[in-house]
Motif scaffolding. Sequence first.
Motif, mmCIF file in Angstrom:
data_model
loop_
_atom_site.group_PDB
_atom_site.id
_atom_site.type_symbol
_atom_site.label_atom_id
_atom_site.label_comp_id
_atom_site.label_asym_id
_atom_site.label_seq_id
_atom_site.Cartn_x
_atom_site.Cartn_y
_atom_site.Cartn_z
ATOM 1 N N ALA A 273 0.818 -1.214 0.000
ATOM 2 C CA ALA A 273 0.000 0.000 0.000
ATOM 3 C C ALA A 273 0.855 1.269 0.000
ATOM 4 N N MET A 274 2.105 1.166 0.457
ATOM 5 C CA MET A 274 2.992 2.324 0.430
ATOM 6 C C MET A 274 3.443 2.649 -0.981
ATOM 7 N N ASN A 275 3.187 1.732 -1.896
ATOM 8 C CA ASN A 275 3.419 1.963 -3.323
ATOM 9 C C ASN A 275 4.871 2.344 -3.624
ATOM 10 N N ASP A 276 5.793 1.670 -2.947
ATOM 11 C CA ASP A 276 7.224 1.898 -3.174
ATOM 12 C C ASP A 276 7.652 3.345 -2.947
ATOM 13 N N THR A 277 6.964 4.044 -2.077
ATOM 14 C CA THR A 277 7.356 5.425 -1.763
ATOM 15 C C THR A 277 7.483 5.594 -0.256
ATOM 16 N N TYR A 278 8.366 6.469 0.148
ATOM 17 C CA TYR A 278 8.424 6.835 1.560
ATOM 18 C C TYR A 278 8.211 8.339 1.681
ATOM 19 N N LYS A 279 7.596 8.733 2.767
ATOM 20 C CA LYS A 279 7.365 10.145 3.021
ATOM 21 C C LYS A 279 8.615 10.741 3.649
ATOM 22 N N ASP A 280 9.108 11.815 3.043
ATOM 23 C CA ASP A 280 10.321 12.423 3.561
ATOM 24 C C ASP A 280 9.994 13.559 4.524
ATOM 25 N N CYS A 281 11.051 14.207 5.030
ATOM 26 C CA CYS A 281 10.852 15.221 6.058
ATOM 27 C C CYS A 281 10.249 16.506 5.525
ATOM 28 N N ASN A 282 10.094 16.615 4.205
ATOM 29 C CA ASN A 282 9.415 17.766 3.627
ATOM 30 C C ASN A 282 7.930 17.496 3.429
ATOM 31 N N GLY A 283 7.484 16.292 3.783
ATOM 32 C CA GLY A 283 6.093 15.928 3.598
ATOM 33 C C GLY A 283 5.799 15.350 2.234
ATOM 34 N N GLY A 284 6.804 15.300 1.366
ATOM 35 C CA GLY A 284 6.617 14.725 0.042
ATOM 36 C C GLY A 284 6.884 13.237 0.041
ATOM 37 N N THR A 285 6.738 12.615 -1.108
ATOM 38 C CA THR A 285 6.999 11.186 -1.238
ATOM 39 C C THR A 285 8.164 10.963 -2.187
ATOM 40 N N VAL A 286 9.005 9.997 -1.836
ATOM 41 C CA VAL A 286 10.195 9.683 -2.616
ATOM 42 C C VAL A 286 10.137 8.216 -3.009
ATOM 43 N N THR A 287 10.458 7.927 -4.253
ATOM 44 C CA THR A 287 10.461 6.537 -4.704
ATOM 45 C C THR A 287 11.538 5.763 -3.957
ATOM 46 N N ALA A 288 11.149 4.667 -3.357
ATOM 47 C CA ALA A 288 12.086 3.853 -2.588
ATOM 48 C C ALA A 288 12.980 3.075 -3.532
ATOM 49 N N GLN A 289 14.278 3.175 -3.296
ATOM 50 C CA GLN A 289 15.241 2.443 -4.104
ATOM 51 C C GLN A 289 16.107 1.591 -3.192
ATOM 52 N N GLY A 290 16.622 0.509 -3.735
ATOM 53 C CA GLY A 290 17.465 -0.356 -2.922
ATOM 54 C C GLY A 290 16.666 -1.119 -1.895
ATOM 55 N N LYS A 291 17.098 -1.037 -0.619
ATOM 56 C CA LYS A 291 16.482 -1.832 0.443
ATOM 57 C C LYS A 291 15.793 -0.950 1.477
ATOM 58 N N LYS A 292 15.101 0.082 1.018
ATOM 59 C CA LYS A 292 14.481 1.033 1.933
ATOM 60 C C LYS A 292 13.443 0.392 2.856
ATOM 61 N N PHE A 293 12.760 -0.659 2.392
ATOM 62 C CA PHE A 293 11.718 -1.271 3.202
ATOM 63 C C PHE A 293 12.065 -2.693 3.620
ATOM 64 N N THR A 294 13.331 -3.067 3.525
ATOM 65 C CA THR A 294 13.755 -4.390 3.960
ATOM 66 C C THR A 294 13.942 -4.438 5.472
ATOM 67 N N CYS A 295 14.535 -3.413 6.034
ATOM 68 C CA CYS A 295 14.823 -3.381 7.463
ATOM 69 C C CYS A 295 13.565 -3.064 8.276
ATOM 70 N N ALA A 296 13.615 -3.375 9.562
ATOM 71 C CA ALA A 296 12.464 -3.138 10.428
ATOM 72 C C ALA A 296 12.214 -1.653 10.640
#
Length: 333
Positions: A235-258
């Motif tokens: 559901a996060m659609n390969d994006t993470y919300k950054d500190c500016n409130g925007g969304t950044v495409t996750a690359q590498g292992k951004k969602f592998t770790c806990a």
Amino acid sequence: MAFSYFTESRLVPIYESNPKTTASPATVNLNPQTEVETVTDQDSYNLVADPYVQVQVTAGVPNGAQPAWWPDGWVLRKFLRKCLKRNAPSSVTGESFTGVSFGDYKFTSDVGSKTGSARFVKKQEIAHKPEKGPPVYKPGYVCAACGRLSADHRLYETTSLKALAQSLVNAHIVAGRDRPPMFGLLDVRESNGTNRQMVVAESGFNYRFEPTIQAQAALFLGVAHHYVTLTDITAMNDTYKDCNGGTVTAQGKKFTCAAPKLVQYYAHNLRTTYAAPVIYMTEIAVASQGIYVEGHTSESCDTCRNTIPKMLCTLTNLERQADGGRYPRRERS
């Protein structure tokens, strides 16, 4: 009034005079986590225009020589952190802290931590050339949203959260289930104590901890909790919300770790439900491997050190104290 800080878990040079205005001043090194005080609050500062701050050493001794001037000197602001609050209670929630924090940098406050585990992200180090003018901060070292150090964007571990995570890890091992490398908990609540809930996540994508969480629900003592599943990550659609409130495409292992799973579940699903959130986090190693020690707080990997600070800042209040300070601090008259 004086403002108390601690040097980071590394040797910190203290200069006899301000290196920005004095060529090659005398210097000695302070021990890790030396307590110092300043006459001004360092919540607001300009890292480029005023890279150094005058401090008075109140606890701890420098390594090597101890010239008469050493208790009063100048250090780079980047080496100062607010009170670690190890074994001290939060003025907001009353929770006791372990001294461990997660983000760009982690103090080796856990007895199970390897001695060389706490460190900066190498690619975000400072280019320190005081004799040639102000230091040059490399890209990524300063937060684009607030202008402060990325390492100031961190989450703190509490003794109760660590104990809960360790109990869950022990139950998982006793049950004989396959072990993921890391297991983490995020504890979030309003600053007045209401609307408290926890987020549970593990590293990898095998979701081996879910049966343990279901079987050990009583350990949460009635606090609502959610286990981050593949559905949540999708559901996060390969994006993470950054500190500016925007969304950044996750690359590498951004969602592998806990850790990023915990922070991003909060950012995507919970942030708008809190007016003044207080957030704590812990990550426990489920199995010993490399610098990780089974059952102890785990060191953040290089990926998380680079990524987690970009996810924080405007997403959390970084354990804002009752007096409204931007970062945790301890004051004394």
